[in-house]
Design an enzyme around this catalytic site. Structure first.
Site, mmCIF file in Angstrom:
data_model
loop_
_atom_site.group_PDB
_atom_site.id
_atom_site.type_symbol
_atom_site.label_atom_id
_atom_site.label_comp_id
_atom_site.label_asym_id
_atom_site.label_seq_id
_atom_site.Cartn_x
_atom_site.Cartn_y
_atom_site.Cartn_z
ATOM 1 N N PHE A 141 0.845 -0.805 -0.226
ATOM 2 C CA PHE A 141 -0.019 -0.082 0.429
ATOM 3 C C PHE A 141 1.173 1.404 -0.208
ATOM 4 O O PHE A 141 2.009 1.450 0.974
ATOM 5 C CB PHE A 141 -0.642 0.333 0.954
ATOM 6 C CG PHE A 141 -1.832 0.962 1.000
ATOM 7 C CD1 PHE A 141 -3.265 0.857 -0.213
ATOM 8 C CD2 PHE A 141 -1.987 2.199 1.727
ATOM 9 C CE1 PHE A 141 -4.038 2.251 -0.333
ATOM 10 C CE2 PHE A 141 -2.109 4.053 1.417
ATOM 11 C CZ PHE A 141 -4.267 3.899 0.795
ATOM 12 N N ASP A 226 9.096 3.278 2.027
ATOM 13 C CA ASP A 226 7.995 3.493 2.575
ATOM 14 C C ASP A 226 7.586 3.448 3.506
ATOM 15 O O ASP A 226 6.840 2.479 4.121
ATOM 16 C CB ASP A 226 6.802 3.396 1.871
ATOM 17 C CG ASP A 226 5.375 4.511 2.086
ATOM 18 O OD1 ASP A 226 4.958 4.254 2.741
ATOM 19 O OD2 ASP A 226 4.499 4.160 1.174
ATOM 20 N N LYS A 255 2.407 12.321 7.412
ATOM 21 C CA LYS A 255 1.142 10.808 8.419
ATOM 22 C C LYS A 255 2.088 11.516 10.079
ATOM 23 O O LYS A 255 1.604 12.908 9.713
ATOM 24 C CB LYS A 255 1.128 9.496 9.226
ATOM 25 C CG LYS A 255 0.404 9.670 7.841
ATOM 26 C CD LYS A 255 -0.559 7.692 7.528
ATOM 27 C CE LYS A 255 -1.183 7.469 6.576
ATOM 28 N NZ LYS A 255 -1.046 6.666 5.925
HETATM 29 C C1 LIG Z 1 -1.010 6.024 4.209
HETATM 30 C C2 LIG Z 1 -0.591 5.463 3.477
HETATM 31 C C3 LIG Z 1 0.453 6.453 2.290
HETATM 32 C C4 LIG Z 1 -0.864 7.233 1.620
HETATM 33 O O1 LIG Z 1 -0.594 8.075 2.520
HETATM 34 P P1 LIG Z 1 -1.832 8.697 2.480
HETATM 35 O O2 LIG Z 1 -1.243 10.343 2.618
HETATM 36 O O3 LIG Z 1 -2.493 8.410 2.502
HETATM 37 O O4 LIG Z 1 -1.426 10.097 0.824
HETATM 38 C C5 LIG Z 1 1.549 6.231 1.735
HETATM 39 N N1 LIG Z 1 2.069 4.116 2.113
HETATM 40 C C6 LIG Z 1 1.898 4.005 3.844
HETATM 41 C C7 LIG Z 1 2.808 2.782 3.535
HETATM 42 C C8 LIG Z 1 0.433 4.291 4.067
HETATM 43 O O5 LIG Z 1 0.282 4.242 5.323
#
Ligand SMILES: *Cc1c(COP(=O)(O)O)cnc(C)c1O
Length: 401
Positions: A141, A226, A255
């Site tokens: 994700f 990520d 985040k």
């Molecule tokens: C939440 C998340 C994203 C995307 O972030 P947004 O601010 O919602 O665009 C990408 N990678 C990971 C692992 C995430 O948990």
């Protein structure tokens, strides 16, 4: 005073239905607690998918934000501002990466990392133009943009949204041999989550990240991590990769970088990689704005000053020890790291939603992920007293009929 039902109906009538939220209408938050429109109090055990590691409405971050609000909010990057440089410096000092590039949402930062890695592939590695590949993992994700959903393996996230962006071979997560076989001359990077949060708190086998690191070294490939969800203390380390002493070439954060006050994300890397980006090649109107920078600095300081990394490690282990003692009536598996814990329920129970709703009645907000999994991820400021209040309730609910 309008009640919950009023606000729920407004959302249902006028908003796109791209989420299926629990029917709790929150109007106030403080620390680990939130309050609904009827004044009922809940423990937030989701933390906005880890954007609230510092807790709701943290006074230090709020003060940094309101002070900055009164002075300057946006210059665009056409001009400089007196906060962005400080934010860069803070990020470098705290993470050890030489440079950063600020964006807003996590998905934008992932897109930025993809562009940077592709450019590095052409300019530094000498890959034939427009043939660079970035290997990704099954179950990944990384966000919701059209390029990112091009390489998701979740049908709901992509069906009906094509055509898709090519250049992203997908390999089994955690399988180092599969990765080895996927590497070609035109591989620029491999992009991974060190622990797959959205996919249901999936941990790769021990040693996987180290093996990925070595493979990248041998083949002159960038390792992109990520850590938008796992980073900034969530798993009991600043970055989850550090559990295996691994330093990726490109680190993506978001985040909790704003403690939930404002969208702030960033790509971190050394000069040899991020230094390749030239004026005009990439940008964002709001990325790097002084309000976001001020919030980001304060959010990072809170993680350090309040020793949230240590707390996540301690409370996470404490919770895990307790959860593992609960009879396995409904539980199939419990796994996680730090304060990112997944409780997978037996599939014949028909889903975790019912458990999330019962927990809501009992004053704990969690969200099911992938039908059968409850994600437990309270703010990292949670104290032992609150954990001791929560655990017996969790136990009760996990033992219900
Ligand atoms: C939440 C998340 C994203 C995307 O972030 P947004 O601010 O919602 O665009 C990408 N990678 C990971 C692992 C995430 O948990």
């Amino acid at each position: 005073m309008p009640n919950s039902e009023y606000f729920i109906n407004l959302e249902e009538d006028y908003g796109a239905h791209n989420y299926h939220p629990l029917d709790v209408v929150i109007s106030r938050g403080e620390g680990v607690w939130v309050y609904d429109v009827d004044g009922k109090k809940y423990l937030d055990c989701l933390s906005a998918y880890s954007a609230l590691n510092q807790g709701h409405n943290h006074p230090k971050i709020r003060k940094a934000m309101t002070d900055q609000l009164e002075r300057l909010t946006l210059t665009s990057r056409a001009f400089r501002n007196d906060k962005l440089g400080l934010f860069y410096k803070k990020l470098a000092d705290m993470t050890g990466y030489e440079m950063s590039l600020p964006m807003n949402s996590g998905a934008e930062a992932v897109e930025t990392a993809i562009k940077v890695a592709r450019k590095w592939g052409y300019v530094s590695k000498g890959i034939k133009r427009y043939e660079a590949e970035i290997i990704v993992a099954d179950g990944n994700f990384h966000g919701r943009t059209t390029t990112i959903i091009s390489f998701t393996t979740n049908e709901d996230y992509k069906k009906d949204f094509g055509p898709f962006t090519p250049g992203f071979p997908i390999v089994e997560y955690g399988d180092i041999d599969a990765l080895k076989s996927a590497i070609k001359e035109n591989t620029a990077a491999i992009m991974l989550e060190p622990l797959q949060g959205e996919n249901g708190i999936i941990l790769p086998p021990q040693g996987y990240l180290k093996a990925v690191r070595a493979l990248c070294e041998e083949n002159n490939i960038l390792f992109i991590a990520d850590e938008i969800q796992t980073g900034l203390g969530r798993t009991g380390a600043l970055f989850a990769c550090q559990h295996e002493d691994v330093r990726p070439d490109i680190m993506v954060v978001g985040k909790a970088l704003s403690g939930g006050f404002y969208p702030v994300s960033a790509v971190l890397a050394d000069k040899a990689v991020l230094g390749l980006i030239q004026p005009g090649e990439h940008g964002s109107t709001f990325g790097g704005n002084p309000l976001g920078a001020a919030v980001g600095i304060a959010a990072l300081e809170v993680i350090q000053e309040e020793k949230l990394i240590d707390n996540a490690k301690f409370m996470g282990e404490y919770m895990m020890d307790y959860l593992e003692e609960i009879p396995k009536k409904n539980i199939l598996d419990i796994r996680g790291k730090g304060l990112l814990i997944g409780v997978e329920l037996k599939h014949e129970l028909g889903g975790a939603r019912r458990f999330a709703e019962t927990l809501q009645d009992r004053g704990i907000l969690v969200k099911e992920t992938h039908t059968h999994i409850l994600r437990l991820a309270p703010p990292l400021i949670i104290d032992k007293k609150t954990v001791d209040w929560m655990l017996p309730i969790l136990r009760d609910v996990l033992l219900m009929d």
